[in-house]
Scaffold this motif. Sequence first.
Motif, short mmCIF file in Angstrom:
data_model
loop_
_atom_site.label_atom_id
_atom_site.label_comp_id
_atom_site.label_asym_id
_atom_site.label_seq_id
_atom_site.Cartn_x
_atom_site.Cartn_y
_atom_site.Cartn_z
N ARG A 139 0.85 -1.19 0.00
CA ARG A 139 0.00 0.00 0.00
C ARG A 139 0.89 1.24 0.00
NH1 ARG A 139 -3.43 -2.82 -1.57
NH2 ARG A 139 -5.42 -3.39 -0.59
N PRO A 140 0.57 2.26 -0.81
CA PRO A 140 1.40 3.48 -0.84
C PRO A 140 1.37 4.18 0.52
CG PRO A 140 -0.64 3.80 -2.05
CD PRO A 140 -0.58 2.35 -1.73
N GLN A 141 2.51 4.70 0.91
CA GLN A 141 2.61 5.31 2.23
C GLN A 141 1.72 6.54 2.37
OE1 GLN A 141 6.82 5.86 2.62
NE2 GLN A 141 7.20 3.74 3.25
N HIS A 142 1.62 7.35 1.33
CA HIS A 142 0.88 8.61 1.47
C HIS A 142 -0.62 8.41 1.58
CE1 HIS A 142 0.15 7.91 -2.81
NE2 HIS A 142 -0.77 8.88 -2.79
N ALA A 143 -1.11 7.22 1.19
CA ALA A 143 -2.55 6.99 1.12
C ALA A 143 -3.03 5.93 2.11
CB ALA A 143 -2.95 6.59 -0.30
N SER A 144 -2.21 5.58 3.08
CA SER A 144 -2.59 4.57 4.05
C SER A 144 -2.26 5.04 5.45
CB SER A 144 -1.87 3.24 3.76
OG SER A 144 -0.46 3.40 3.88
N SER A 145 -3.06 4.61 6.41
CA SER A 145 -2.77 4.98 7.80
C SER A 145 -1.45 4.37 8.24
CB SER A 145 -3.90 4.53 8.72
OG SER A 145 -4.02 3.12 8.75
N ASP A 169 0.00 9.60 -5.92
CA ASP A 169 -1.10 9.23 -6.81
C ASP A 169 -2.44 9.30 -6.06
OD1 ASP A 169 0.64 8.71 -8.91
OD2 ASP A 169 0.95 6.63 -8.26
N ARG A 170 -3.46 9.76 -6.76
CA ARG A 170 -4.80 9.82 -6.17
C ARG A 170 -5.49 8.46 -6.37
NH1 ARG A 170 -7.90 13.80 -4.46
NH2 ARG A 170 -6.65 15.43 -5.44
N LEU A 171 -5.86 7.83 -5.27
CA LEU A 171 -6.51 6.52 -5.31
C LEU A 171 -8.00 6.61 -5.03
CD1 LEU A 171 -3.80 4.46 -3.42
CD2 LEU A 171 -4.02 4.84 -5.86
N THR A 172 -8.40 7.60 -4.28
CA THR A 172 -9.82 7.88 -4.00
C THR A 172 -9.99 9.40 -3.97
OG1 THR A 172 -9.80 8.13 -1.60
CG2 THR A 172 -9.81 5.86 -2.46
N PRO A 173 -11.20 9.88 -3.93
CA PRO A 173 -11.39 11.35 -3.83
C PRO A 173 -10.76 11.95 -2.56
CG PRO A 173 -13.41 10.31 -4.56
CD PRO A 173 -12.49 9.19 -4.18
N ASN A 174 -10.52 11.13 -1.55
CA ASN A 174 -9.99 11.62 -0.28
C ASN A 174 -8.46 11.54 -0.17
OD1 ASN A 174 -12.59 12.10 0.48
ND2 ASN A 174 -12.70 10.47 2.01
N THR A 175 -7.80 10.94 -1.15
CA THR A 175 -6.34 10.80 -1.08
C THR A 175 -5.66 12.16 -1.03
OG1 THR A 175 -6.48 8.77 -2.40
CG2 THR A 175 -4.31 9.76 -2.13
N ILE A 176 -4.71 12.32 -0.12
CA ILE A 176 -3.95 13.57 -0.05
C ILE A 176 -2.86 13.54 -1.12
CG2 ILE A 176 -2.47 15.02 1.40
CD1 ILE A 176 -3.86 13.82 3.84
N VAL A 177 -2.92 14.46 -2.06
CA VAL A 177 -1.95 14.50 -3.15
C VAL A 177 -1.15 15.79 -3.16
CG1 VAL A 177 -3.23 12.87 -4.60
CG2 VAL A 177 -3.72 15.33 -4.76
N ASP A 178 -1.42 16.69 -2.23
CA ASP A 178 -0.66 17.93 -2.12
C ASP A 178 0.43 17.74 -1.06
OD1 ASP A 178 -0.63 21.07 -2.53
OD2 ASP A 178 -0.47 20.70 -0.37
N ARG A 179 1.69 18.01 -1.41
CA ARG A 179 2.80 17.73 -0.50
C ARG A 179 2.74 18.56 0.78
NH1 ARG A 179 5.69 14.46 -3.71
NH2 ARG A 179 5.58 14.87 -5.94
N THR A 180 2.39 19.81 0.64
CA THR A 180 2.29 20.66 1.84
C THR A 180 1.21 20.14 2.78
OG1 THR A 180 3.04 22.61 0.62
CG2 THR A 180 1.86 22.99 2.68
N GLN A 181 0.08 19.76 2.21
CA GLN A 181 -1.02 19.23 3.01
C GLN A 181 -0.62 17.92 3.70
OE1 GLN A 181 -4.64 18.63 0.81
NE2 GLN A 181 -5.74 17.75 2.55
N LEU A 182 0.11 17.08 2.96
CA LEU A 182 0.55 15.81 3.53
C LEU A 182 1.53 16.03 4.69
CD1 LEU A 182 0.62 12.74 3.57
CD2 LEU A 182 2.35 12.81 1.75
N LEU A 183 2.48 16.93 4.51
CA LEU A 183 3.44 17.22 5.58
C LEU A 183 2.74 17.79 6.80
CD1 LEU A 183 6.40 18.66 3.49
CD2 LEU A 183 6.42 16.55 4.85
N GLU A 184 1.73 18.62 6.61
CA GLU A 184 0.97 19.15 7.74
C GLU A 184 0.23 18.03 8.45
OE1 GLU A 184 -1.48 22.08 5.89
OE2 GLU A 184 0.09 23.63 5.90
N GLU A 185 -0.32 17.10 7.68
CA GLU A 185 -1.00 15.96 8.27
C GLU A 185 -0.03 15.09 9.06
OE1 GLU A 185 -4.12 12.90 8.73
OE2 GLU A 185 -3.92 15.08 8.74
N LEU A 186 1.16 14.86 8.53
CA LEU A 186 2.16 14.04 9.23
C LEU A 186 2.61 14.71 10.53
CD1 LEU A 186 4.35 12.83 6.22
CD2 LEU A 186 2.55 11.58 7.43
N ASP A 187 2.68 16.02 10.52
CA ASP A 187 3.03 16.74 11.74
C ASP A 187 1.95 16.56 12.80
OD1 ASP A 187 4.78 18.65 13.18
OD2 ASP A 187 3.02 19.95 13.06
#
Length: 258
Positions: A139-145, A169-187
Amino acid sequence: MPPNANGKKSHTGTLERGLAVLEHVGLRQEISTNAIATQLGLSRSAIYRIVHTLKELEYLEADHVTGRVRLGARLVELGVQAMSSTDLHKAAPQFLAGLASRSGETIFLAVPDGDAMVYVGKDRGANAVTLHCQLGTRRPQHASSLGKAWLSALAPAERVERVTRMRLDRLTPNTIVDRTQLLEELDRISKRGWAVDNIENEPDVGCVAAPIRDRTGQPIAAMSIAGPAGRVLMRTDELGPMVADAASTLSRRLGYLP
């Protein structure tokens, strides 16, 4: 031993007191025998006998100047032996089973491989439904818990470096595909201790996950609770801390000391 008012056995035996002394010395690092007696609420004569025995067996040692005691060489040897006999695949099954029993859902263990997480362990709770995830599935890291939990446990600089270069890659409508948004989520995940897959990897599936660390503090895996999105995502406030606690306990079993 007779039970106390709460129906539990009173831990007044010599073994229990000896273990209490070792744990107390470990927390204080170096302490006088009198202070041990006072802080544990036990008689000085009993503590002196216990400390003397533990020093003879090399579980404790005394500073030759101050006389204060600290953990001894024998405990270090036992610790090394315990860690050498433990690895993730040996230790994890009991934690997966316990989490499955408590949550009622499907539990996964995954390890990183490139920019993906690979399932290497699985258990099912009483209410688990069939999920299309077999051992060896990636499973891709950016799209899985699981992946977000593992990424969140990296040092901030390494986290940024990985997210900067990986494909989102976008796998569903909810997949985070913006790098800034993903980094904020990881924080946010790093501060909270657990991650959520809000239907980001596949339709109708929700997950919560937390990272597992080795004795050096490096994240080596992650474990998740997965199930129908409508059920799991309604329970994130319950399941998130639950998986974080299990992952933290497993990390300590692997030698990690926060």
